[in-house]
Every structure is written in C-alpha cells, then in structure tokens.
Motif scaffolding. Structure first.
Motif, PDB file in Angstrom:
ATOM      1  N   UNK A  14       0.885  -1.323  -0.015  1.00 53.76           N
ATOM      2  CA  UNK A  14      -0.045  -0.038  -0.017  1.00 53.76           C
ATOM      3  C   UNK A  14       0.900   1.270  -0.106  1.00 53.76           C
ATOM      4  N   UNK A  15       0.564   2.082  -1.175  1.00 50.89           N
ATOM      5  CA  UNK A  15       1.379   3.357  -1.117  1.00 50.89           C
ATOM      6  C   UNK A  15       0.574   4.496  -1.684  1.00 50.89           C
ATOM      7  N   UNK A  16       0.562   5.266  -0.646  1.00 51.87           N
ATOM      8  CA  UNK A  16      -0.396   6.734  -0.883  1.00 51.87           C
ATOM      9  C   UNK A  16      -1.866   6.138  -1.293  1.00 51.87           C
ATOM     10  N   UNK A  17      -2.353   5.271  -0.290  1.00 47.79           N
ATOM     11  CA  UNK A  17      -3.607   4.804  -0.254  1.00 47.79           C
ATOM     12  C   UNK A  17      -4.111   3.697  -1.595  1.00 47.79           C
ATOM     13  N   UNK A  18      -2.990   3.528  -2.515  1.00 47.02           N
ATOM     14  CA  UNK A  18      -3.364   2.631  -3.408  1.00 47.02           C
ATOM     15  C   UNK A  18      -2.654   1.277  -2.933  1.00 47.02           C
ATOM     16  N   UNK A  19      -3.654   0.320  -3.146  1.00 46.84           N
ATOM     17  CA  UNK A  19      -2.953  -1.062  -2.956  1.00 46.84           C
ATOM     18  C   UNK A  19      -2.746  -1.869  -4.180  1.00 46.84           C
ATOM     19  N   UNK A  20      -1.612  -2.537  -4.154  1.00 46.76           N
ATOM     20  CA  UNK A  20      -1.341  -3.513  -5.137  1.00 46.76           C
ATOM     21  C   UNK A  20      -0.833  -4.798  -4.827  1.00 46.76           C
ATOM     22  N   UNK A  21      -0.864  -5.551  -5.967  1.00 47.34           N
ATOM     23  CA  UNK A  21      -0.357  -7.136  -5.536  1.00 47.34           C
ATOM     24  C   UNK A  21       0.506  -7.449  -6.567  1.00 47.34           C
ATOM     25  N   UNK A  22       1.185  -8.431  -6.157  1.00 49.70           N
ATOM     26  CA  UNK A  22       2.153  -9.071  -7.143  1.00 49.70           C
ATOM     27  C   UNK A  22       2.051 -10.642  -6.969  1.00 49.70           C
ATOM     28  N   UNK A  23       2.322 -11.158  -8.102  1.00 49.13           N
ATOM     29  CA  UNK A  23       2.029 -13.021  -8.102  1.00 49.13           C
ATOM     30  C   UNK A  23       3.448 -13.103  -8.636  1.00 49.13           C
ATOM     31  N   UNK A  24       4.067 -14.141  -7.858  1.00 52.25           N
ATOM     32  CA  UNK A  24       5.398 -14.803  -8.444  1.00 52.25           C
ATOM     33  C   UNK A  24       5.553 -16.094  -7.975  1.00 52.25           C
ATOM     34  N   UNK A  25       6.453 -16.923  -8.345  1.00 53.94           N
ATOM     35  CA  UNK A  25       7.039 -18.180  -7.641  1.00 53.94           C
ATOM     36  C   UNK A  25       8.513 -18.194  -7.558  1.00 53.94           C
ATOM     37  N   UNK A  26       8.708 -18.869  -6.584  1.00 52.22           N
ATOM     38  CA  UNK A  26      10.065 -19.148  -5.952  1.00 52.22           C
ATOM     39  C   UNK A  26      10.334 -20.374  -5.220  1.00 52.22           C
ATOM     40  N   UNK A  27      11.776 -20.711  -4.983  1.00 51.56           N
ATOM     41  CA  UNK A  27      12.157 -21.956  -4.322  1.00 51.56           C
ATOM     42  C   UNK A  27      12.286 -21.422  -2.778  1.00 51.56           C
ATOM     43  N   UNK A  28      12.509 -20.307  -2.642  1.00 52.17           N
ATOM     44  CA  UNK A  28      12.930 -19.619  -1.375  1.00 52.17           C
ATOM     45  C   UNK A  28      12.095 -18.419  -0.940  1.00 52.17           C
ATOM     46  N   UNK A  29      10.964 -18.702  -0.345  1.00 53.39           N
ATOM     47  CA  UNK A  29       9.993 -17.470  -0.098  1.00 53.39           C
ATOM     48  C   UNK A  29      10.419 -16.280   0.626  1.00 53.39           C
ATOM     49  N   UNK A  30      11.069 -16.759   1.874  1.00 53.48           N
ATOM     50  CA  UNK A  30      11.847 -15.555   2.656  1.00 53.48           C
ATOM     51  C   UNK A  30      12.664 -14.859   1.932  1.00 53.48           C
ATOM     52  N   UNK A  76      -9.925 -11.045  -9.366  1.00 55.43           N
ATOM     53  CA  UNK A  76     -10.879 -11.030  -8.256  1.00 55.43           C
ATOM     54  C   UNK A  76     -10.499 -11.428  -6.789  1.00 55.43           C
ATOM     55  N   UNK A  77      -9.648 -12.518  -7.034  1.00 57.94           N
ATOM     56  CA  UNK A  77      -8.845 -13.404  -5.906  1.00 57.94           C
ATOM     57  C   UNK A  77      -7.979 -12.294  -5.399  1.00 57.94           C
ATOM     58  N   UNK A  78      -7.180 -11.714  -5.998  1.00 57.01           N
ATOM     59  CA  UNK A  78      -5.924 -10.674  -5.573  1.00 57.01           C
ATOM     60  C   UNK A  78      -6.804  -9.607  -4.815  1.00 57.01           C
ATOM     61  N   UNK A  79      -7.894  -9.055  -5.438  1.00 56.56           N
ATOM     62  CA  UNK A  79      -8.523  -7.997  -4.974  1.00 56.56           C
ATOM     63  C   UNK A  79      -9.059  -8.145  -3.475  1.00 56.56           C
ATOM     64  N   UNK A  80      -9.363  -9.444  -3.470  1.00 56.81           N
ATOM     65  CA  UNK A  80     -10.278  -9.951  -2.132  1.00 56.81           C
ATOM     66  C   UNK A  80      -9.097 -10.097  -0.992  1.00 56.81           C
ATOM     67  N   UNK A  81      -7.763 -10.496  -1.394  1.00 58.49           N
ATOM     68  CA  UNK A  81      -6.763 -10.590  -0.407  1.00 58.49           C
ATOM     69  C   UNK A  81      -6.257  -9.260   0.072  1.00 58.49           C
ATOM     70  N   UNK A  82      -6.332  -8.097  -0.581  1.00 61.56           N
ATOM     71  CA  UNK A  82      -5.977  -6.781  -0.137  1.00 61.56           C
ATOM     72  C   UNK A  82      -7.296  -6.144   0.311  1.00 61.56           C
ATOM     73  N   UNK A  83      -8.310  -6.677   0.353  1.00 60.94           N
ATOM     74  CA  UNK A  83      -9.469  -6.124   1.210  1.00 60.94           C
ATOM     75  C   UNK A  83     -10.013  -5.076   0.188  1.00 60.94           C
ATOM     76  N   UNK A  84     -10.229  -5.367  -1.013  1.00 63.90           N
ATOM     77  CA  UNK A  84     -10.805  -4.318  -1.973  1.00 63.90           C
ATOM     78  C   UNK A  84     -12.255  -4.896  -2.671  1.00 63.90           C
TER      79      UNK A  84
END
Length: 84
Positions: A14-30, A76-84
């Motif tokens: 969340x930046x300046x009231x704008x919520x964003x999502x990013x989807x990716x894949x990895x072998x080491x999440x942290x 829709x799934x991503x928007x639901x995750x950020x509460x939108x």
C-alpha cells in the motif's frame, strides 16, 4: 512422496492509499520477499514495501508456474486478498 520444489506467492503493498498485488513463484519464499523489499526483485516491485498475503507449495515447477499464470489473471482473488 514427491519432493518440494517451490512456492507461488501473492504479495501486497500500500502506497499513498493505492493497494497493489504482485504474483510470483520461487524456491525460497523468505529470500524472495527480502529481495523484493530490497529493490532487487522484479522491476515492478521496486520502491514499495511488500508483505506476504498468500502462498502455496508445489512439488513440480510446471504446476507452480501454471498456478502463477492463473493467479496473475485472477484479479477478483487478488483484490479480495487486499480487502478491496
């Protein structure tokens, strides 16, 4: 039992009231989250503070990449995750 291969993840920011999502894949999440927050992840994630919203484990690279592709298109799934 199949060996663990990687994660598909959804990050939120969340930046300046704008919520964003990013989807990716990895072998080491942290490590991947740390790279995004350090500005060395994907170009579209630079300059923001990201937090983990959702993750799934996969035992094949193909399955992980396929799920990533589907989640990138599921607004829709991503928007639901950020509460939108």
């Amino acid at each position: 039992m199949a060996a663990f291969v990687g994660y598909v993840y959804v990050l939120g920011s969340e930046h300046r009231g704008l919520r964003r999502t990013y989807v990716g894949w990895t072998t080491d999440l942290e490590q991947r989250l740390a790279r995004h927050n350090a500005g060395t992840g994907a170009k579209s994630t630079r300059g923001r503070v990201w937090f983990l919203l959702y993750a799934e484990r996969f035992t094949s690279r193909h399955d992980a990449m396929s799920r990533e592709w589907r989640l990138k298109r599921d607004k829709a799934f991503r928007k639901a995750l950020v509460g939108g």
